[in-house]
Structure formats: structure tokens, C-alpha cells
Design a protein around this motif. Structure first.
Motif, PDB file in Angstrom:
ATOM      1  N   ASN A  77     -20.719  40.768  22.324  1.00 12.96           N
ATOM      2  CA  ASN A  77     -21.596  41.599  22.871  1.00 12.96           C
ATOM      3  C   ASN A  77     -20.940  42.914  22.588  1.00 12.96           C
ATOM      4  O   ASN A  77     -19.851  43.054  22.910  1.00 12.96           O
ATOM      5  CB  ASN A  77     -22.307  41.318  24.387  1.00 12.96           C
ATOM      6  N   VAL A  78     -21.686  43.828  22.078  1.00 11.21           N
ATOM      7  CA  VAL A  78     -21.316  45.334  21.898  1.00 11.21           C
ATOM      8  C   VAL A  78     -21.845  46.364  22.956  1.00 11.21           C
ATOM      9  O   VAL A  78     -23.158  46.413  22.739  1.00 11.21           O
ATOM     10  CB  VAL A  78     -21.318  45.756  20.364  1.00 11.21           C
ATOM     11  N   ARG A  79     -21.228  46.854  23.907  1.00  7.46           N
ATOM     12  CA  ARG A  79     -21.870  47.671  24.687  1.00  7.46           C
ATOM     13  C   ARG A  79     -21.480  48.932  24.492  1.00  7.46           C
ATOM     14  O   ARG A  79     -22.641  50.164  24.586  1.00  7.46           O
ATOM     15  CB  ARG A  79     -21.304  47.632  26.276  1.00  7.46           C
ATOM     16  N   ASN A  80     -20.551  49.470  23.663  1.00  9.12           N
ATOM     17  CA  ASN A  80     -20.243  51.027  23.692  1.00  9.12           C
ATOM     18  C   ASN A  80     -20.137  51.204  22.128  1.00  9.12           C
ATOM     19  O   ASN A  80     -19.027  51.174  21.639  1.00  9.12           O
ATOM     20  CB  ASN A  80     -18.943  51.295  24.281  1.00  9.12           C
ATOM     21  N   PRO A  81     -21.125  51.324  21.278  1.00 14.32           N
ATOM     22  CA  PRO A  81     -21.000  51.673  19.930  1.00 14.32           C
ATOM     23  C   PRO A  81     -20.219  52.982  19.471  1.00 14.32           C
ATOM     24  O   PRO A  81     -19.811  53.263  18.288  1.00 14.32           O
ATOM     25  CB  PRO A  81     -22.490  51.658  19.205  1.00 14.32           C
ATOM     26  N   GLN A  82     -20.107  53.795  20.489  1.00 14.83           N
ATOM     27  CA  GLN A  82     -19.253  55.130  20.167  1.00 14.83           C
ATOM     28  C   GLN A  82     -17.897  54.916  20.096  1.00 14.83           C
ATOM     29  O   GLN A  82     -16.987  55.581  19.646  1.00 14.83           O
ATOM     30  CB  GLN A  82     -19.510  56.198  21.163  1.00 14.83           C
ATOM     31  N   TYR A  83     -17.330  53.771  20.595  1.00 17.59           N
ATOM     32  CA  TYR A  83     -16.100  53.330  20.449  1.00 17.59           C
ATOM     33  C   TYR A  83     -15.727  53.284  18.940  1.00 17.59           C
ATOM     34  O   TYR A  83     -16.257  52.577  18.263  1.00 17.59           O
ATOM     35  CB  TYR A  83     -15.655  52.130  21.259  1.00 17.59           C
ATOM     36  N   ALA A  84     -14.706  53.773  18.731  1.00 18.79           N
ATOM     37  CA  ALA A  84     -13.992  53.987  17.306  1.00 18.79           C
ATOM     38  C   ALA A  84     -14.190  52.473  16.508  1.00 18.79           C
ATOM     39  O   ALA A  84     -14.466  52.522  15.470  1.00 18.79           O
ATOM     40  CB  ALA A  84     -12.375  54.602  17.270  1.00 18.79           C
ATOM     41  N   HIS A  85     -13.679  51.185  17.144  1.00 17.96           N
ATOM     42  CA  HIS A  85     -13.599  50.043  16.412  1.00 17.96           C
ATOM     43  C   HIS A  85     -15.190  49.802  15.960  1.00 17.96           C
ATOM     44  O   HIS A  85     -15.235  49.198  14.896  1.00 17.96           O
ATOM     45  CB  HIS A  85     -13.149  48.918  17.301  1.00 17.96           C
ATOM     46  N   TRP A  86     -15.946  50.011  16.730  1.00 15.67           N
ATOM     47  CA  TRP A  86     -17.381  49.748  16.412  1.00 15.67           C
ATOM     48  C   TRP A  86     -18.069  50.703  15.555  1.00 15.67           C
ATOM     49  O   TRP A  86     -18.943  50.213  14.866  1.00 15.67           O
ATOM     50  CB  TRP A  86     -18.413  49.622  17.492  1.00 15.67           C
ATOM     51  N   GLN A  87     -17.665  51.820  15.405  1.00 18.27           N
ATOM     52  CA  GLN A  87     -18.266  52.866  14.599  1.00 18.27           C
ATOM     53  C   GLN A  87     -18.329  52.474  12.899  1.00 18.27           C
ATOM     54  O   GLN A  87     -19.205  52.589  12.133  1.00 18.27           O
ATOM     55  CB  GLN A  87     -17.688  54.285  14.604  1.00 18.27           C
ATOM     56  N   GLN A  88     -17.501  51.721  12.611  1.00 20.62           N
ATOM     57  CA  GLN A  88     -17.493  51.170  11.140  1.00 20.62           C
ATOM     58  C   GLN A  88     -18.565  50.202  10.771  1.00 20.62           C
ATOM     59  O   GLN A  88     -18.749  50.058   9.785  1.00 20.62           O
ATOM     60  CB  GLN A  88     -16.124  50.511  10.938  1.00 20.62           C
ATOM     61  N   TYR A  89     -19.327  49.701  12.120  1.00 19.91           N
ATOM     62  CA  TYR A  89     -20.447  48.783  11.915  1.00 19.91           C
ATOM     63  C   TYR A  89     -21.591  49.159  12.115  1.00 19.91           C
ATOM     64  O   TYR A  89     -22.600  48.414  12.170  1.00 19.91           O
ATOM     65  CB  TYR A  89     -19.883  47.642  12.760  1.00 19.91           C
ATOM     66  N   VAL A  90     -21.925  50.534  12.398  1.00 19.46           N
ATOM     67  CA  VAL A  90     -23.151  50.908  13.129  1.00 19.46           C
ATOM     68  C   VAL A  90     -24.062  51.423  11.706  1.00 19.46           C
ATOM     69  O   VAL A  90     -25.256  51.618  11.880  1.00 19.46           O
ATOM     70  CB  VAL A  90     -23.020  52.250  13.820  1.00 19.46           C
ATOM     71  N   GLY A  91     -23.799  51.239  10.410  1.00 17.24           N
ATOM     72  CA  GLY A  91     -24.433  51.694   9.269  1.00 17.24           C
ATOM     73  C   GLY A  91     -25.345  50.545   9.004  1.00 17.24           C
ATOM     74  O   GLY A  91     -25.435  49.429   9.344  1.00 17.24           O
ATOM     75  N   VAL A  92     -26.668  50.881   8.116  1.00 18.41           N
ATOM     76  CA  VAL A  92     -27.585  50.041   7.792  1.00 18.41           C
ATOM     77  C   VAL A  92     -26.836  48.603   7.267  1.00 18.41           C
ATOM     78  O   VAL A  92     -27.616  47.648   7.434  1.00 18.41           O
ATOM     79  CB  VAL A  92     -28.790  50.529   7.156  1.00 18.41           C
ATOM     80  N   GLU A  93     -26.019  48.755   6.661  1.00 19.82           N
ATOM     81  CA  GLU A  93     -25.475  47.856   5.609  1.00 19.82           C
ATOM     82  C   GLU A  93     -24.833  46.665   6.665  1.00 19.82           C
ATOM     83  O   GLU A  93     -24.426  45.537   6.436  1.00 19.82           O
ATOM     84  CB  GLU A  93     -24.303  48.179   4.633  1.00 19.82           C
ATOM     85  N   HIS A  94     -24.495  47.146   8.004  1.00 20.84           N
ATOM     86  CA  HIS A  94     -23.880  46.080   8.827  1.00 20.84           C
ATOM     87  C   HIS A  94     -24.939  45.683   9.962  1.00 20.84           C
ATOM     88  O   HIS A  94     -24.475  45.103  10.915  1.00 20.84           O
ATOM     89  CB  HIS A  94     -22.677  46.883   9.641  1.00 20.84           C
ATOM     90  N   ARG A  95     -26.137  46.439  10.089  1.00 21.71           N
ATOM     91  CA  ARG A  95     -26.981  46.010  11.102  1.00 21.71           C
ATOM     92  C   ARG A  95     -28.001  44.653  10.728  1.00 21.71           C
ATOM     93  O   ARG A  95     -28.029  44.326   9.607  1.00 21.71           O
ATOM     94  CB  ARG A  95     -27.961  47.164  11.288  1.00 21.71           C
ATOM     95  N   CYS A  96     -28.083  43.893  11.732  1.00 24.25           N
ATOM     96  CA  CYS A  96     -29.104  42.556  11.589  1.00 24.25           C
ATOM     97  C   CYS A  96     -29.664  42.509  12.911  1.00 24.25           C
ATOM     98  O   CYS A  96     -29.565  43.368  13.923  1.00 24.25           O
ATOM     99  CB  CYS A  96     -28.112  41.448  11.455  1.00 24.25           C
ATOM    100  N   VAL A  97     -30.668  41.523  13.037  1.00 21.50           N
ATOM    101  CA  VAL A  97     -31.538  41.303  13.956  1.00 21.50           C
ATOM    102  C   VAL A  97     -31.318  39.863  14.441  1.00 21.50           C
ATOM    103  O   VAL A  97     -31.336  39.017  13.278  1.00 21.50           O
ATOM    104  CB  VAL A  97     -32.807  41.683  14.051  1.00 21.50           C
ATOM    105  N   VAL A  98     -31.296  39.367  15.635  1.00 23.24           N
ATOM    106  CA  VAL A  98     -30.942  38.119  16.300  1.00 23.24           C
ATOM    107  C   VAL A  98     -32.214  37.254  16.706  1.00 23.24           C
ATOM    108  O   VAL A  98     -32.576  37.784  17.576  1.00 23.24           O
ATOM    109  CB  VAL A  98     -29.810  37.868  16.853  1.00 23.24           C
TER     110      VAL A  98
END
Length: 233
Positions: A77-98
Motif C-alpha cells: 500500500n502507498v499512502r504518501n505519493p509525495q515521498y521521493a521514492h514514490w514520485q517516480q511512479y505517479v506518471g500515467v505510464e505507471h498507473r493501474c487499477v486493481v
């Protein structure tokens, strides 16, 4: 933190809801439970622009400073997308729906047991008693590393999903977080295609009446070990 969910639906229903035109999932069981580090279906935008239904491993790469030992079983689970580690994954190329029809949170009472199994009770949440299909807002990525020591290093495609502040119903069981729910084709489209400045607004608490507590799925009904042994005689 949601570490168990169920899908009781069809691949066709998932494809129709999300507009996925390509299905590389293989055959999905009619009802199945999903646990961390196992494979589960997601809908994503593939590198060629095609929206596809695929099977990925549950658990995003853990921030290096939080990895313990010689393997990374993943962060579910990802709670804080502003955290630097998660910022690399917030673009549309890394988004999905579950896709989901119900999800579980363990009882806050450590002594509350499921009377059918004798193990700690889970509370199950769904949109209503009929458990219609909805989705978690997810992230995914290719990743090279060790998920289990016995497997060794390998190439993986992994996913996780966003969480947020719980609504009143979920907070009564788990007061720290709940998954980010997407319940309409319009929300799916926004999550999969909109700039992050717009998509991030979907990381919000579901209304208090968005969920109900339901019975556990049939897949969770296990025969207690003692009863199973007794049946041999």
C-alpha cells in the motif's frame, strides 16, 4: 492496511468496466483471494498505448532504507505519493487499477476469533451485499530484484495501490487507512490518463455510506484443523 482482498467476477466484466481491449491475464478463477507477494490482475496502459488486463505481483519496490535482509517482499500500500521514492511512479505510464469485489481488515481485538476457523477474525467490506465490481487506484512498475531468497534475483512486474484516511465504517475496524476506491468508468479514465495534478485528487476518503460489512467470501471458509482430523474416523 489492506493485505487481503477478493475478486468474485469475470474477466469480461473487468474489461467492459475499464475499456481494456487486450487481455493477457490467462484464465481467472470465478472467485479468488489475493495476498501480498502473489500474482493478481490489474488493468494498465501498456507501452504501446493499448489498455490491457494483465497479471502482476502484489508489492511495489520498497524504499531501500526500509528493506530488511536479502529480499524485498514488496510494499503493498502507498499512502504518501509525495515521498521521493514514490514520485517516480505517479506518471500515467505507471498507473493501474486493481479490480476488487471485497477487501478485508483484521479485527482490532486480538482475541476475536472466527468461530468457523479458530483464527483471528477478518472484517470484509464491499460496496453492497451483492459485492459489485470496483477498483483500487494502483501503481505498477517493472522491477529487478529478489522477492524471495529461495527464488533468487529476477525480473518482475509489480503493483500496489493507494490508501487514504479511512471513512467512519472502516475506521471502526482499522483507524489508520483504507484503500482509494474508484467506482465509476469516469474515475477509472481519470486515474489512467489524467496528469498527476488532476489524478491525485482521487486519493480521497470514500463517503461513509460507500461500503458495508459483508460475510467473508466462500473462498475464506476453511475447515478447522481439528474438525478435518476428526473427519478421518
Amino acid at each position: 492496511m489492506c493485505n487481503l482482498y477478493n475478486i468474485t467476477t469475470s474477466q469480461e466484466a473487468i474489461r467492459q468496466f475499464t475499456g481494456a481491449l487486450r487481455d493477457i491475464l490467462g484464465n481467472m478463477e470465478p472467485s479468488i483471494d489475493f495476498y501480498p507477494n502473489q500474482f493478481g490482475p490489474v488493468v494498465r496502459n501498456a507501452s504501446d498505448g493499448q489498455r490491457e488486463l494483465a497479471s502482476l505481483r502484489w508489492g511495489m519496490p520498497t524504499p531501500l532504507e526500509r528493506v530488511r535482509g536479502n529480499s524485498d517482499p514488496g510494499t503493498t500500500n502507498v499512502r504518501n505519493p509525495q515521498y521521493a521514492h514514490w514520485q517516480q511512479y505517479v506518471g500515467v505510464e505507471h498507473r493501474c487499477v486493481v479490480p476488487v469485489t471485497s477487501f478485508a481488515e483484521p479485527s482490532p481485538n486480538p482475541t476475536e476469533m472466527d468461530p468457523e476457523t479458530g483464527i483471528k477474525r477478518n472484517y470484509w467490506f464491499a460496496v453492497d451485499e451483492n459485492r459489485p465490481l470496483f477498483f483500487f487506484a494502483g501503481l505498477w512498475t517493472p522491477w529487478h530484484g529478489v522477492r524471495k531468497v529461495k527464488e533468487g534475483p529476477g525480473d518482475h512486474e509489480v503493483y500496489g495501490f493507494m490508501t487514504t484516511k479511512p471513512n467512519a465504517l472502516v475506521a471502526g475496524i482499522h483507524d489508520k487507512a483504507m484503500p482509494v476506491m474508484l467506482t465509476s468508468p469516469e474515475e477509472i479514465e481519470t486515474w489512467l490518463t489524467a496528469p498527476w495534478s488532476e489524478a491525485k485528487r482521487l486519493q480521497r476518503t470514500a463517503p461513509d455510506d460507500a461500503l458495508v460489512i459483508v460475510d467473508k467470501p466462500a473462498t475464506q471458509i476453511k475447515i478447522p484443523q481439528q474438525a478435518a482430523q476428526g473427519s478421518l474416523f
